[in-house]
Design an enzyme around this catalytic site. Structure first.
Site, PDB file in Angstrom:
ATOM      1  N   TYR B 130       0.848  -1.195   0.000  1.00 43.47           N
ATOM      2  CA  TYR B 130       0.000   0.000   0.000  1.00 43.47           C
ATOM      3  C   TYR B 130       0.878   1.236   0.000  1.00 43.47           C
ATOM      4  O   TYR B 130       1.899   1.276   0.695  1.00 43.47           O
ATOM      5  CB  TYR B 130      -0.887   0.009   1.251  1.00 43.47           C
ATOM      6  CG  TYR B 130      -1.629   1.313   1.449  1.00 43.47           C
ATOM      7  CD1 TYR B 130      -2.944   1.451   0.995  1.00 43.47           C
ATOM      8  CD2 TYR B 130      -1.030   2.403   2.072  1.00 43.47           C
ATOM      9  CE1 TYR B 130      -3.630   2.648   1.151  1.00 43.47           C
ATOM     10  CE2 TYR B 130      -1.701   3.612   2.234  1.00 43.47           C
ATOM     11  CZ  TYR B 130      -2.999   3.722   1.769  1.00 43.47           C
ATOM     12  OH  TYR B 130      -3.670   4.900   1.921  1.00 43.47           O
ATOM     13  N   GLU B 218      -3.621   7.501  -3.902  1.00 47.12           N
ATOM     14  CA  GLU B 218      -3.574   6.243  -3.160  1.00 47.12           C
ATOM     15  C   GLU B 218      -3.384   5.100  -4.141  1.00 47.12           C
ATOM     16  O   GLU B 218      -4.155   4.963  -5.094  1.00 47.12           O
ATOM     17  CB  GLU B 218      -4.874   6.048  -2.369  1.00 47.12           C
ATOM     18  CG  GLU B 218      -4.826   4.849  -1.443  1.00 47.12           C
ATOM     19  CD  GLU B 218      -6.106   4.689  -0.636  1.00 47.12           C
ATOM     20  OE1 GLU B 218      -7.202   4.655  -1.252  1.00 47.12           O
ATOM     21  OE2 GLU B 218      -6.027   4.605   0.598  1.00 47.12           O
TER      22      GLU B 218
END
Lengths: 307, 407
Positions: B130, B218
């Site tokens: 991530y 993101e």
């Protein structure tokens, strides 16, 4: 007594356009010492302000005023010519952060930035620039700072204020007016009211202003008005619980705001479960702050907090 | 402002940030035509068909019309059946997905219509990570956030295993420094080529975030391939409204079909409007007061139908537009106008309200609370208009009155 500004404060205007001129006129009518402006293309000229005195401001003045505000090329020049220690920024958003940094570079004590809509990245840079300098920034995207009866810097209506005993600090303009008006109505009045602004990156925060009010002998209590987004209210709660010696009443806007939606102010957004009104209210209550259930109850909450 | 995944990947690719190869399709034929070149050029027999909507949770989401498929589908038919089999499967999937309603954890129960698909090459994944770049308001700086727990929502990781989240602050004077990028790559457990590629990726992404004035980027998951490459398997970007003026290439990516029509119309008139599910329409000046007005309606037992901030310098015309927005909502059974005039004068508001009612009519109760500059003049205009308006002494009184009148 008061915080940040008083009757002796000399103020510069950065951004003497239509908005800047309008509010400079109102400030002069209130009795504020607006001593100069910065505008590169109008430098060397003088802007005239005449009109009827706002008698809710500095007392004992004649009914009319006639003031010449000289315009300078730079903040450095304006400061050395006028002795100003505070500037107010009405510069349009694309250039406002630069105006803040110019004032800081010139070594001014306080910059009050009214401009709404400054890109966040610009404010991140400006804040970094201020980090190594003495200048204090209030705002941006705020109504300004007022010490009733002495000095009015910003866009708030002067006449709802009254010299008095309570400090007000708020992220929202119109909610500040609600609180101020109630304090005036019930006769408590204000020492100073500070709008810290609704942007995610701003200068002076709740904690800074609370600390100033805590030290100010004239301030007997404080109203703080927060809203959803960020963690400034939680930080204020921690500070209050550890340091505050005066009663605090408060209100947090946005209990019913849906997550992920920007509620007008760029900073008023609940994201990733952070910044909810409930979390802020419970943090403040735990710190001993009397929370008003609605803005209409702010005056009463202050009275209750003062016992 | 939000953009689609494929658009985010275009912006990344333009800055040399590795993304899988993909093709945008708005028809079934385009989707099918994308398959052969993707498989031939990449040598990977797998393709992925991804719904493009402005909401997350697509993989686990389901189509209302076709509950057997999700929003992201991996097409493996090509492995045994060759390109033609892959094309057949894509044809079937695209036929079901395009024009259908995808309901995910983030869309709400009503879901979102899928108008665009992104057909992407398959990737041989060895690791899912991530990565995000976003503003940390507490330090007034952007930060890079990374975690080895790719594919999981970061909020979940933060709640359950906060020690797995790595952070680096970006100093606006220096940008993300090389050692910070390297530290993140080590921290994520990357080694060898993957470590170097990971550090390079992080640095490029943080530069892109600043260049583009992104609110948030993101990448979840960021993948490490079996041959040590690091690339963005997904990409979400949103942009800060105040900075859009300097990014025409981003503004061009705006997808109006993803926005609420009333909210978009409000923007045209420089009004800040957000539609909600209640029955009491609100018109207020100032964002804080507008939020507090919603709160107070709820506090006295009602439900707000909207957030509406007319701003500090509203003209009578703007008030009329605001009124139209409120009355266009079929759920609205009453309207509460709550004004504390500072710069905004109460007589201007009153004139605007009278004008608006004259133009669009008034079929529901209207409560008006005016305070501040020129309040007496404002009240006089309302009184003399002969309109059926209920006056309120303060905002709590106004909220009580409108809730009583509508219940």
């Amino acid at each position: 007594m008061s915080i940040l500004i008083n009757a002796d404060t000399k103020v510069l205007i950065q951004g003497m356009g239509r908005t800047g001129s309008f509010h400079t006129d109102k400030a002069i009518a209130y009795g504020t010492r607006m001593v100069g402006a910065v505008h590169p293309s109008k430098a060397g000229t003088v802007q005239k302000f005449t009109g009827e005195t706002d008698h809710s401001g500095v007392q004992g003045r004649p009914d009319g005023y006639d003031v010449d505000v000289p315009i300078f090329r730079s903040v450095v020049e304006a400061m050395s010519e006028t002795g100003a220690t505070v500037s107010v920024v009405y510069v349009p958003p694309p250039f406002a952060a630069d105006a803040i940094m110019e004032a800081a570079e010139a070594g001014i004590d306080l910059v009050v930035c009214i401009t709404e809509g400054i890109p966040v990245a610009d404010m991140v840079r400006a804040k970094r620039y201020l980090q190594d300098r003495e200048t204090r920034l209030v705002g941006p995207n705020c109504p300004g700072v007022i010490t009733p009866g002495e000095c009015k810097i910003g866009i708030m209506p002067g006449y709802i204020h009254q010299p008095g005993r309570i400090g007000v600090v708020s992220r929202s303009g119109t909610l500040t007016y609600e609180a101020v008006y109630q304090l005036t109505t019930i006769g408590l009045g204000q020492t100073t009211a500070v709008g810290i602004g609704g942007d995610p990156v701003n200068g002076t925060n709740f904690v800074d202003v609370l600390a100033l009010f805590n030290e100010d002998p004239a301030t007997e209590g404080v109203i703080m008005i927060g809203e959803i987004g960020g963690t400034a209210e939680e930080e204020a709660a921690a500070w209050i619980s550890a340091n505050m010696t005066k009663p605090v009443a408060g209100f947090i806007a946005g209990t019913t705001a849906p997550p992920g939606k920007r509620m007008g102010h760029a900073g008023a957004i609940i994201s990733g479960g952070m910044g909810t009104a409930d979390a802020k209210i419970s943090a403040l209550e735990d710190a001993g702050v009397t929370i008003a259930p609605t803005p209409s109850d702010l005056g009463a909450a202050m009275v209750e907090a003062m016992g | 402002m939000k953009i689609h995944e494929y658009q985010a990947k275009q912006l990344m690719a333009a800055r040399g940030i590795p993304v899988p190869q993909g093709v945008v399709a708005t028809t079934v034929d385009q989707a099918v035509a994308a398959v052969r070149p993707l498989i031939e050029e990449t040598g990977n027999k797998v393709v992925v068909v991804k719904s493009q909507i402005h909401a997350g949770g697509r993989g686990k989401g389901r189509f209302e019309e076709h509950p057997e498929i999700g929003g992201v589908n991996v097409v493996t038919a090509g492995i045994d059946g060759g390109i033609v089999a892959a094309e057949d499967q894509v044809r079937e999937l695209a036929g079901k997905m395009l024009g259908s309603t995808l309901v995910t954890i983030q869309t709400g129960a009503e879901g979102k219509t899928v108008n665009t698909l992104y057909i992407e090459q398959g990737i041989d994944i060895s690791d899912e990570l991530y990565l995000s770049v976003l503003l940390d308001r507490a330090v007034s700086r952007n930060i890079v956030m990374a975690s080895s727990e790719g594919g999981t929502e970061i909020e979940v990781v933060a709640a359950e295993t906060p020690e797995k989240i790595l952070r680096e602050e970006i100093d606006p004077a220096h940008g993300l420094l090389s050692f910070q990028a390297a530290r993140l790559a080590y921290g994520l457990g990357l080694e060898g080529d993957a470590q170097r590629n990971g550090a390079r990726f992080v640095q490029a992404l943080s530069t892109a975030a600043v260049e583009l004035d992104a609110d948030m980027i993101e990448i979840n998951p960021l993948v490490v391939t079996t041959d040590g490459k690091v690339m963005a398997l997904d990409g979400k970007m949103s942009f800060e409204a105040n900075a859009l003026y300097r990014h025409p290439e981003v503004v061009a990516m705006r997808d109006f079909s993803e926005e609420d029509p009333a909210e978009a119309a409000a923007k045209e008139h420089d009004l800040s409007f957000i539609k909600l599910d209640g029955t009491i329409g609100c018109m207020v000046n100032g964002a804080g007061l507008a939020m507090a007005t919603m709160d107070i309606i709820k506090y006295v037992g009602g439900e707000p139908a909207n957030f509406l901030d007319v701003g500090g310098g509203a003209t009578a015309d703007k008030i009329t537009e605001a009124f139209k927005l409120i009355t266009a909502d079929q759920n609205v059974r009453g309207i509460f106008v709550n004004i504390f005039g500072g710069i905004m004068k109460c007589d201007t508001i009153a004139e605007g309200v009278v004008e608006a009612v004259g133009e669009v009519g008034l079929e529901v109760p209207l409560v008006v609370r005016l305070e501040g500059t020129n309040v007496e003049l404002g009240k006089q205009i309302i009184d003399e208009s002969g309109l059926n308006v209920v006056s309120a002494a303060d905002m709590k009184d106004g909220a009580k009155k409108i809730v009583e009148l509508t219940s």
